[in-house]
Write an enzyme that holds these catalytic residues in place. Structure first.
Site, short mmCIF file in Angstrom:
data_model
loop_
_atom_site.label_atom_id
_atom_site.label_comp_id
_atom_site.label_asym_id
_atom_site.label_seq_id
_atom_site.Cartn_x
_atom_site.Cartn_y
_atom_site.Cartn_z
N ARG A 1 -5.68 -19.56 -23.05
CA ARG A 1 -5.33 -18.12 -22.76
C ARG A 1 -4.99 -17.34 -24.08
O ARG A 1 -5.20 -16.09 -24.16
CB ARG A 1 -3.73 -18.37 -22.35
CG ARG A 1 -2.97 -17.14 -21.91
CD ARG A 1 -1.56 -17.29 -21.21
NE ARG A 1 -0.92 -16.01 -20.94
CZ ARG A 1 -1.41 -15.27 -20.12
NH1 ARG A 1 -2.28 -15.56 -19.25
NH2 ARG A 1 -0.65 -13.89 -19.93
N CYS B 1 -3.37 -23.67 -20.19
CA CYS B 1 -2.42 -24.26 -19.42
C CYS B 1 -2.09 -23.69 -18.07
O CYS B 1 -1.81 -22.24 -17.87
CB CYS B 1 -1.08 -24.63 -19.96
SG CYS B 1 -1.37 -26.01 -21.37
N PRO C 1 1.01 -13.30 -16.09
CA PRO C 1 -0.19 -12.23 -15.81
C PRO C 1 -0.22 -11.44 -17.04
O PRO C 1 0.42 -11.68 -18.12
CB PRO C 1 0.66 -11.39 -14.84
CG PRO C 1 2.20 -11.64 -15.02
CD PRO C 1 2.23 -13.09 -15.18
N LYS D 1 10.31 -7.55 -19.72
CA LYS D 1 10.60 -8.90 -19.89
C LYS D 1 9.99 -9.36 -21.35
O LYS D 1 8.99 -8.87 -21.71
CB LYS D 1 10.30 -9.69 -18.96
CG LYS D 1 8.92 -9.81 -18.83
CD LYS D 1 8.46 -10.82 -17.46
CE LYS D 1 8.73 -12.09 -17.79
NZ LYS D 1 8.47 -13.47 -16.47
N VAL E 1 5.85 -13.27 -25.82
CA VAL E 1 5.28 -13.53 -27.30
C VAL E 1 4.23 -12.96 -27.26
O VAL E 1 3.80 -12.11 -28.24
CB VAL E 1 5.64 -14.79 -27.54
CG1 VAL E 1 5.12 -15.41 -28.92
CG2 VAL E 1 6.90 -15.32 -27.40
N ILE F 1 11.67 -19.35 -18.05
CA ILE F 1 10.44 -18.48 -18.44
C ILE F 1 9.21 -18.62 -17.90
O ILE F 1 8.68 -17.72 -17.42
CB ILE F 1 10.28 -19.39 -20.09
CG1 ILE F 1 11.22 -19.20 -20.86
CG2 ILE F 1 9.07 -18.40 -20.54
CD1 ILE F 1 12.09 -18.00 -21.30
#
Length: 430
Positions: A102, A126, A132, A172, A175, A339
């Site tokens: 990702r 993962c 999204p 929201k 990171v 999360i």
């Protein structure tokens, strides 16, 4: 295919060196695309995800050289890697590369900022919820980018003259999106303000490196980051910060098995909330000159309730490991995941070892059991896989963990580090 074989029942005693943080190394590596000069990164862990990103950066034209040295006989490598992206030969990150990890999607920020365009496949990695890319797209759009999704690719172009500074408040905390927007904004015209930014240490570490390259970033590590764009960035030398997730994982392993271990080359301040939860569970934790000492002798494991939250809260990346610890507690504990919406895939595998866990929405109820018994189990993702290893260390008999390629994505030489502290852990090939 490799598997990890564990014979449980041994306490852990000794020293475990903590590697550089994968979650810091990946964005730092991607930041090398922002300059035509050389970025040198020290303390880069030897992980499958790092190797995959090296291939991706090479696809864009980066010249990469690795200088590795073995720091201790039989333990891990700390590597220095030099990245030079003098010419970007491709602004396309293809599906066959991006689908495997990702974080490789993050190249969209530097490519767009430096070259004015990027075509990046939707990401892989993962399988935890949907994760999204909307926040990435909205943030880059706030800098003037025109973005379309077509055929599984995100096509982004900057206006003539380049990206322009703007203000964006994340609905929201993200990171990855904070990393991308911060990198893109370093070369934008004018000033960018990022609101509700991620506060993780890895974000501050990236900003520290970017500033060493000539960026003008303030506020990293807080909820508001300000970036004053510059015309270009130069090379720099930067040391990757210690891996707080690896630190917490081994601290929980000691709490699970009992023992006395020094975690070297790490910092308690990187994971205060997690360490406090481990203390409440019954371990003694103290800081040393070289890192952290974790001790559990005699006392049982106490039940502790936790809720995952963005930093400085309890890390979602330690949730599965803490659940493993709680399976041996003397009572009932609850873990609430805020999360990701699908991060309890390890529950059914822990149950194969004898754990008693029930789910209600995003909360897991763990009833501590007197003993776990070894069994064949299967890793479902990176953090879930290591939770099974931790549980196996405390289980009676043999535990065999399959699909350990997940482990290789995020834990450097795990079996060697544990074995040197007295665990019976080995990698076996079919």
């Amino acid at each position: 295919m490799d598997r990890i074989r564990i014979v449980g029942g041994n306490q852990l005693h000794g020293v475990i060196p903590i590697s550089g943080a994968k979650n810091a190394a990946l964005p730092l590596m991607i930041a090398s695309l922002l300059t035509d000069d050389t970025l040198t990164l020290e303390n880069v862990p030897h992980l499958a995800d790092v190797e995959q990103l090296i291939r991706i950066l090479g696809n864009h034209g980066a010249d990469i050289s690795v200088n590795g040295r073995r720091e201790r006989q039989g333990e891990s490598y700390a590597r220095t890697i030099h990245f030079t992206s003098r010419n970007i030969v491709s602004t396309t990150a293809p599906y066959e590369l991006v689908s495997k990890m990702r974080a490789s999607f993050w190249v969209i920020g530097p490519l767009l900022a430096r070259e004015g365009k990027a075509r990046v496949s939707l990401p892989g990695g993962c399988a935890i919820g949907t994760r999204p890319v909307d926040l990435f797209i909205e943030g880059l759009t706030a800098l003037g980018a025109n973005i379309e999704i077509d055929g599984g690719y995100v096509n982004a172009t900057a206006p003539e003259g380049g990206l322009t500074g703007g203000r964006y408040v994340f609905p929201k905390v993200s990171v990855g999106a904070t990393h991308v927007l911060m990198m893109a904004a370093t070369l934008a015209n004018g000033t960018t303000v990022i609101g509700n930014a991620a506060r993780e240490p890895e974000v501050a570490d990236l900003a520290k490196c970017l500033n060493a390259m000539g960026a003008k970033i303030t506020g990293a590590g807080t909820g508001t980051i300000t970036i004053e764009g510059v015309r270009s960035l130069s090379g720099a030398r930067h040391r990757v910060l210690p891996d707080r997730i690896e630190t917490g994982t081994y601290a929980m392993a000691v709490a699970m098995t009992g023992g006395d271990v020094i975690l070297e080359d790490t910092e308690a301040s990187l994971l205060d909330t997690a360490l406090e939860a481990i203390r409440r569970a019954g371990a003694e934790i103290s800081e040393t000159n070289s890192g952290i000492r974790v001790v559990r002798n005699g006392a049982g494991i106490r039940p502790v309730d936790i809720v995952t939250d963005p930093f400085p809260g309890f890390p979602t990346d330690l949730q599965a490991q803490f659940m493993g610890l709680m399976t041996k507690s003397s009572g009932v504990s609850h873990i609430t995941e805020t999360i990701f919406e699908n991060r309890f895939m390890h529950v059914q595998e822990l149950a194969r070892l004898g754990a008693k866990i029930s789910l209600s929405g995003q909360t897991a109820k763990i009833e501590g059991v007197g003993r776990l018994k070894g069994a064949p189990v299967m890793a479902t993702d990176l953090r879930a896989s290591v939770s099974l290893v931790i549980a196996g260390l405390a289980a009676e008999g043999e535990t065999m963990v399959s699909r350990v390629y997940h482990l290789d994505r995020g834990f450097e030489r795990l079996e060697e580090k544990l074995t040197r502290c007295g665990a019976h852990v080995e990698r076996v090939s079919d």
